[in-house]
Design a protein around this motif. Structure first.
Motif, PDB file in Angstrom:
ATOM      1  N   MET A 293       0.848  -1.173   0.000  1.00 40.10           N
ATOM      2  CA  MET A 293       0.000   0.000   0.000  1.00 40.10           C
ATOM      3  C   MET A 293       0.900   1.245   0.000  1.00 40.10           C
ATOM      4  O   MET A 293       2.069   1.187   0.399  1.00 40.10           O
ATOM      5  N   ALA A 294       0.356   2.356  -0.442  1.00 38.52           N
ATOM      6  CA  ALA A 294       1.125   3.601  -0.468  1.00 38.52           C
ATOM      7  C   ALA A 294       1.740   3.883   0.903  1.00 38.52           C
ATOM      8  O   ALA A 294       1.060   3.812   1.932  1.00 38.52           O
ATOM      9  N   GLY A 295       3.065   4.154   0.905  1.00 37.10           N
ATOM     10  CA  GLY A 295       3.754   4.478   2.147  1.00 37.10           C
ATOM     11  C   GLY A 295       4.118   3.288   3.003  1.00 37.10           C
ATOM     12  O   GLY A 295       4.603   3.456   4.128  1.00 37.10           O
ATOM     13  N   HIS A 296       3.924   2.086   2.501  1.00 31.93           N
ATOM     14  CA  HIS A 296       4.236   0.870   3.255  1.00 31.93           C
ATOM     15  C   HIS A 296       5.265   0.046   2.495  1.00 31.93           C
ATOM     16  O   HIS A 296       5.451   0.223   1.291  1.00 31.93           O
ATOM     17  N   GLY A 297       5.891  -0.897   3.201  1.00 29.56           N
ATOM     18  CA  GLY A 297       6.880  -1.745   2.537  1.00 29.56           C
ATOM     19  C   GLY A 297       7.948  -0.893   1.885  1.00 29.56           C
ATOM     20  O   GLY A 297       8.544  -0.016   2.523  1.00 29.56           O
ATOM     21  N   ILE A 298       8.201  -1.145   0.602  1.00 27.32           N
ATOM     22  CA  ILE A 298       9.221  -0.366  -0.105  1.00 27.32           C
ATOM     23  C   ILE A 298       8.602   0.727  -0.973  1.00 27.32           C
ATOM     24  O   ILE A 298       9.310   1.374  -1.752  1.00 27.32           O
ATOM     25  N   ASP A 299       7.295   0.943  -0.849  1.00 25.26           N
ATOM     26  CA  ASP A 299       6.680   2.037  -1.605  1.00 25.26           C
ATOM     27  C   ASP A 299       7.215   3.370  -1.089  1.00 25.26           C
ATOM     28  O   ASP A 299       7.195   3.633   0.120  1.00 25.26           O
ATOM     29  N   PRO A 300       7.708   4.251  -1.988  1.00 22.02           N
ATOM     30  CA  PRO A 300       8.400   5.462  -1.556  1.00 22.02           C
ATOM     31  C   PRO A 300       7.507   6.648  -1.215  1.00 22.02           C
ATOM     32  O   PRO A 300       8.005   7.719  -0.851  1.00 22.02           O
ATOM     33  N   THR A 301       6.200   6.492  -1.300  1.00 27.30           N
ATOM     34  CA  THR A 301       5.307   7.613  -1.004  1.00 27.30           C
ATOM     35  C   THR A 301       5.560   8.133   0.414  1.00 27.30           C
ATOM     36  O   THR A 301       5.555   7.346   1.363  1.00 27.30           O
ATOM     37  N   PRO A 302       5.791   9.438   0.577  1.00 25.60           N
ATOM     38  CA  PRO A 302       5.993   9.980   1.933  1.00 25.60           C
ATOM     39  C   PRO A 302       4.807   9.631   2.828  1.00 25.60           C
ATOM     40  O   PRO A 302       3.654   9.843   2.458  1.00 25.60           O
ATOM     41  N   ARG A 303       5.112   9.097   3.996  1.00 20.58           N
ATOM     42  CA  ARG A 303       4.057   8.562   4.842  1.00 20.58           C
ATOM     43  C   ARG A 303       3.066   9.631   5.272  1.00 20.58           C
ATOM     44  O   ARG A 303       1.876   9.369   5.436  1.00 20.58           O
ATOM     45  N   TYR A 304       3.520  10.852   5.464  1.00 18.40           N
ATOM     46  CA  TYR A 304       2.622  11.898   5.932  1.00 18.40           C
ATOM     47  C   TYR A 304       1.585  12.289   4.882  1.00 18.40           C
ATOM     48  O   TYR A 304       0.594  12.958   5.204  1.00 18.40           O
ATOM     49  N   THR A 305       1.788  11.868   3.632  1.00 10.55           N
ATOM     50  CA  THR A 305       0.823  12.186   2.571  1.00 10.55           C
ATOM     51  C   THR A 305      -0.201  11.078   2.363  1.00 10.55           C
ATOM     52  O   THR A 305      -1.126  11.235   1.567  1.00 10.55           O
ATOM     53  N   VAL A 306      -0.031   9.976   3.059  1.00 11.80           N
ATOM     54  CA  VAL A 306      -0.866   8.794   2.808  1.00 11.80           C
ATOM     55  C   VAL A 306      -2.234   8.946   3.478  1.00 11.80           C
ATOM     56  O   VAL A 306      -2.332   9.275   4.663  1.00 11.80           O
ATOM     57  N   THR A 307      -3.277   8.711   2.711  1.00 10.66           N
ATOM     58  CA  THR A 307      -4.648   8.718   3.205  1.00 10.66           C
ATOM     59  C   THR A 307      -5.345   7.436   2.752  1.00 10.66           C
ATOM     60  O   THR A 307      -4.842   6.720   1.874  1.00 10.66           O
ATOM     61  N   MET A 308      -6.503   7.172   3.306  1.00 17.07           N
ATOM     62  CA  MET A 308      -7.286   6.028   2.858  1.00 17.07           C
ATOM     63  C   MET A 308      -7.598   6.160   1.371  1.00 17.07           C
ATOM     64  O   MET A 308      -7.479   5.190   0.607  1.00 17.07           O
ATOM     65  N   ASP A 309      -7.979   7.348   0.935  1.00 18.80           N
ATOM     66  CA  ASP A 309      -8.341   7.535  -0.476  1.00 18.80           C
ATOM     67  C   ASP A 309      -7.159   7.262  -1.393  1.00 18.80           C
ATOM     68  O   ASP A 309      -7.331   6.651  -2.460  1.00 18.80           O
ATOM     69  N   LEU A 310      -5.969   7.690  -1.004  1.00 21.75           N
ATOM     70  CA  LEU A 310      -4.787   7.442  -1.833  1.00 21.75           C
ATOM     71  C   LEU A 310      -4.517   5.949  -1.946  1.00 21.75           C
ATOM     72  O   LEU A 310      -4.259   5.428  -3.049  1.00 21.75           O
ATOM     73  N   ILE A 311      -4.565   5.248  -0.837  1.00 19.05           N
ATOM     74  CA  ILE A 311      -4.334   3.799  -0.857  1.00 19.05           C
ATOM     75  C   ILE A 311      -5.354   3.105  -1.752  1.00 19.05           C
ATOM     76  O   ILE A 311      -5.001   2.273  -2.591  1.00 19.05           O
ATOM     77  N   VAL A 312      -6.611   3.450  -1.595  1.00 14.66           N
ATOM     78  CA  VAL A 312      -7.672   2.821  -2.376  1.00 14.66           C
ATOM     79  C   VAL A 312      -7.510   3.133  -3.855  1.00 14.66           C
ATOM     80  O   VAL A 312      -7.638   2.244  -4.713  1.00 14.66           O
ATOM     81  N   SER A 313      -7.190   4.373  -4.185  1.00 17.25           N
ATOM     82  CA  SER A 313      -7.023   4.763  -5.594  1.00 17.25           C
ATOM     83  C   SER A 313      -5.891   3.991  -6.245  1.00 17.25           C
ATOM     84  O   SER A 313      -6.017   3.523  -7.397  1.00 17.25           O
ATOM     85  N   ARG A 314      -4.774   3.825  -5.545  1.00 15.18           N
ATOM     86  CA  ARG A 314      -3.639   3.075  -6.096  1.00 15.18           C
ATOM     87  C   ARG A 314      -4.021   1.613  -6.339  1.00 15.18           C
ATOM     88  O   ARG A 314      -3.653   1.019  -7.361  1.00 15.18           O
ATOM     89  N   LEU A 315      -4.737   1.028  -5.397  1.00 12.70           N
ATOM     90  CA  LEU A 315      -5.135  -0.377  -5.568  1.00 12.70           C
ATOM     91  C   LEU A 315      -6.134  -0.532  -6.707  1.00 12.70           C
ATOM     92  O   LEU A 315      -6.099  -1.518  -7.441  1.00 12.70           O
TER      93      LEU A 315
END
Length: 235
Positions: A36-58
């Motif tokens: 998911m965005a901001g997890h594992g090796i995904d480089p998305t800055p964690r402070y920018t991560v929201t539920m909507d961002l995670i869902v949109s990426r998936l």
């Protein structure tokens, strides 16, 4: 051949599913376990991560897959999965909630945990501003008490903080879309993070096509991967 997409829970990454995906692929299935965005090796800055961002990426990931998929969500990933299923109902043939948050429309993981906390259950997590941090001293007992030392060591190296706003993100589902997809629940009877009685309450209230009980802790992908694979391949 079936296509399985695995959605990990808070603090984790796609890495936690490696035993399950390897077993499915060995039997000729396609198994995808993204970060998911901001997890594992995904480089998305964690402070920018929201539920909507995670869902949109998936949803973007699912859009690139030919044919229908089965989604599997663990823990916080259950709330994420419900939102994904609502947006891409036409692509999804089954939903598996693995000791996961199966929530009503408008509810959130945070809200469920807060109600539970008032009843006396401790989460084992500390709140550090906008970040939720698992205490490495407590994660074995909370998440992995039936797992091997090797699994626990791996997890301690790879767990990351969770942006609290993700747990605050509500589930948005309708009977016409998410509600039409067959839902299954894997109840882990030795779970200390989401107690069995809370798991049962969720899947009874929300309704599932079928549920299974397995004697696993919060991390059946480590402690009982063969049992989990058997369930996923049961039709």
């Amino acid at each position: 051949m079936a296509t399985f997409v695995f959605i990990h829970g808070g603090f984790h990454g796609g890495w936690c599913w490696h035993k399950v995906t390897a077993r499915l692929e060995a039997q000729g299935h396609r198994a995808i376990a993204p970060d998911m965005a901001g997890h594992g090796i995904d480089p998305t800055p964690r402070y920018t991560v929201t539920m909507d961002l995670i869902v949109s990426r998936l949803c973007e990931l699912i859009d690139g897959i030919d044919g229908p998929v089965a989604l599997i969500g663990h823990s916080l990933g259950g709330a994420v999965m419900s939102n994904v299923a609502e947006r891409r109902a036409e692509k999804i043939e089954r939903l598996y909630y693995v000791t996961a948050f199966l929530l009503a429309n408008g509810d959130s993981t945070h809200g469920t945990l807060q109600r539970r906390k008032k009843g006396g259950t401790q989460s084992g997590l500390s709140d550090d501003g906008a970040q939720l941090l698992p205490s490495l001293d407590s994660v074995r007992d909370l998440f992995y008490h039936l797992c091997s030392d090797d699994d626990v060591a791996l997890a301690k190296m790879l767990l990351v903080p969770e942006n609290a706003v993700v747990a605050l993100g509500p589930v948005s589902v309708t009977p016409e879309r998410w509600g039409k997809i067959p839902r299954y629940f894997v109840e882990c009877t030795q779970d200390k993070a989401i107690p069995p009685e809370l798991q049962r309450k969720m899947h009874v209230e929300m309704g599932c096509t079928r549920y299974w009980e397995i004697p696993a802790d919060h991390s059946p992908f480590f402690s009982l991967p063969d049992a989990l694979v058997e369930i996923l391949l049961t039709r």
